[in-house]
Write a protein that holds these residues in place. Sequence first.
Motif, PDB file in Angstrom:
ATOM      1  N   SER A 128      35.815  39.905  27.266  1.00 44.65           N
ATOM      2  CA  SER A 128      35.794  40.036  28.724  1.00 44.65           C
ATOM      3  C   SER A 128      36.154  38.679  29.337  1.00 44.65           C
ATOM      4  O   SER A 128      36.063  37.640  28.674  1.00 44.65           O
ATOM      5  CB  SER A 128      34.411  40.471  29.201  1.00 44.65           C
ATOM      6  OG  SER A 128      33.488  39.416  29.007  1.00 44.65           O
ATOM      7  N   ALA A 129      36.544  38.699  30.600  1.00 47.94           N
ATOM      8  CA  ALA A 129      36.851  37.449  31.301  1.00 47.94           C
ATOM      9  C   ALA A 129      35.627  36.533  31.312  1.00 47.94           C
ATOM     10  O   ALA A 129      35.757  35.311  31.215  1.00 47.94           O
ATOM     11  CB  ALA A 129      37.334  37.742  32.713  1.00 47.94           C
ATOM     12  N   SER A 130      34.439  37.109  31.397  1.00 49.16           N
ATOM     13  CA  SER A 130      33.199  36.328  31.377  1.00 49.16           C
ATOM     14  C   SER A 130      33.008  35.624  30.031  1.00 49.16           C
ATOM     15  O   SER A 130      32.619  34.461  29.979  1.00 49.16           O
ATOM     16  CB  SER A 130      32.000  37.231  31.647  1.00 49.16           C
ATOM     17  OG  SER A 130      32.163  37.887  32.870  1.00 49.16           O
ATOM     18  N   ALA A 171      39.893  42.508  32.094  1.00 52.57           N
ATOM     19  CA  ALA A 171      39.301  42.106  33.370  1.00 52.57           C
ATOM     20  C   ALA A 171      39.738  43.070  34.463  1.00 52.57           C
ATOM     21  O   ALA A 171      40.627  43.894  34.267  1.00 52.57           O
ATOM     22  CB  ALA A 171      39.729  40.681  33.717  1.00 52.57           C
ATOM     23  N   VAL A 179      42.076  37.708  38.455  1.00 51.10           N
ATOM     24  CA  VAL A 179      41.114  38.637  37.868  1.00 51.10           C
ATOM     25  C   VAL A 179      39.703  38.116  38.099  1.00 51.10           C
ATOM     26  O   VAL A 179      39.477  36.913  38.229  1.00 51.10           O
ATOM     27  CB  VAL A 179      41.383  38.880  36.361  1.00 51.10           C
ATOM     28  CG1 VAL A 179      42.738  39.548  36.157  1.00 51.10           C
ATOM     29  CG2 VAL A 179      41.286  37.598  35.558  1.00 51.10           C
ATOM     30  N   LEU A 183      35.872  37.061  37.549  1.00 53.89           N
ATOM     31  CA  LEU A 183      35.005  36.438  36.559  1.00 53.89           C
ATOM     32  C   LEU A 183      33.556  36.821  36.857  1.00 53.89           C
ATOM     33  O   LEU A 183      33.255  37.367  37.928  1.00 53.89           O
ATOM     34  CB  LEU A 183      35.180  34.919  36.577  1.00 53.89           C
ATOM     35  CG  LEU A 183      36.592  34.422  36.219  1.00 53.89           C
ATOM     36  CD1 LEU A 183      36.693  32.910  36.407  1.00 53.89           C
ATOM     37  CD2 LEU A 183      36.948  34.814  34.794  1.00 53.89           C
ATOM     38  N   THR A 186      37.470  33.767  40.594  1.00 54.23           N
ATOM     39  CA  THR A 186      38.621  34.418  39.995  1.00 54.23           C
ATOM     40  C   THR A 186      39.355  33.479  39.048  1.00 54.23           C
ATOM     41  O   THR A 186      39.188  32.262  39.110  1.00 54.23           O
ATOM     42  CB  THR A 186      39.625  34.901  41.069  1.00 54.23           C
ATOM     43  OG1 THR A 186      40.079  33.782  41.830  1.00 54.23           O
ATOM     44  CG2 THR A 186      38.996  35.941  41.974  1.00 54.23           C
ATOM     45  N   THR A 213      41.993  47.836  35.999  1.00 54.27           N
ATOM     46  CA  THR A 213      41.596  47.118  34.790  1.00 54.27           C
ATOM     47  C   THR A 213      42.862  46.745  34.039  1.00 54.27           C
ATOM     48  O   THR A 213      43.797  47.553  33.947  1.00 54.27           O
ATOM     49  CB  THR A 213      40.697  47.999  33.905  1.00 54.27           C
ATOM     50  OG1 THR A 213      39.512  48.318  34.647  1.00 54.27           O
ATOM     51  CG2 THR A 213      40.310  47.284  32.622  1.00 54.27           C
TER      52      THR A 213
END
Length: 166
Positions: A52-54, A72, A87, A89, A94, A115
């Motif tokens: 994931s972006a996180s 993301a 995208v 976060l 972003t 997505t």
Amino acid sequence: MKKTILSLFAVATLVACNQTKPTADATEPVATTEEAADNTYGSGFAEENVVSASQLQTLVQDKDSVEAVVTAEVVESCQAKGCWMDVKLADNSTMKVTFRDYGFFLPIEDLKGRTVVFTGTAKREVISVDDQRHYAQDARKSKDEIAAITAPKEELRFVADGVILK
């Protein structure tokens, strides 16, 4: 030296994004039937080891750059040419995603809420006021919003080799 390279990159980005849209026989690749069917842009890739972006934020913390396949949600995208997307976060900030060597573009339609899965390289960069304003213009922000950009900022950036729209 780093500032010179960063400045040259910023100028190249501004020039490339401000160019008029090329004709179909120019450098912009034409999507094949397969690409159009599965919404893949740029280089095809396997959706394996997706983070994931996180999670990407954590992976990049102590490194210069990280190669990854990321998923993301799109918050905003370039409405002028399709040459970038932001995208979401985990902290509601972003990450700007651009496309390697402007080798492909995404549809100009509003991609907000879609997505995406993308592959490439993430790294932290300082973004100049001029670049921030340029991206705000591409996103069709108001003159007041553009004028409010007055300081450089450091942010997580991603250069994608391929993107899949879900």
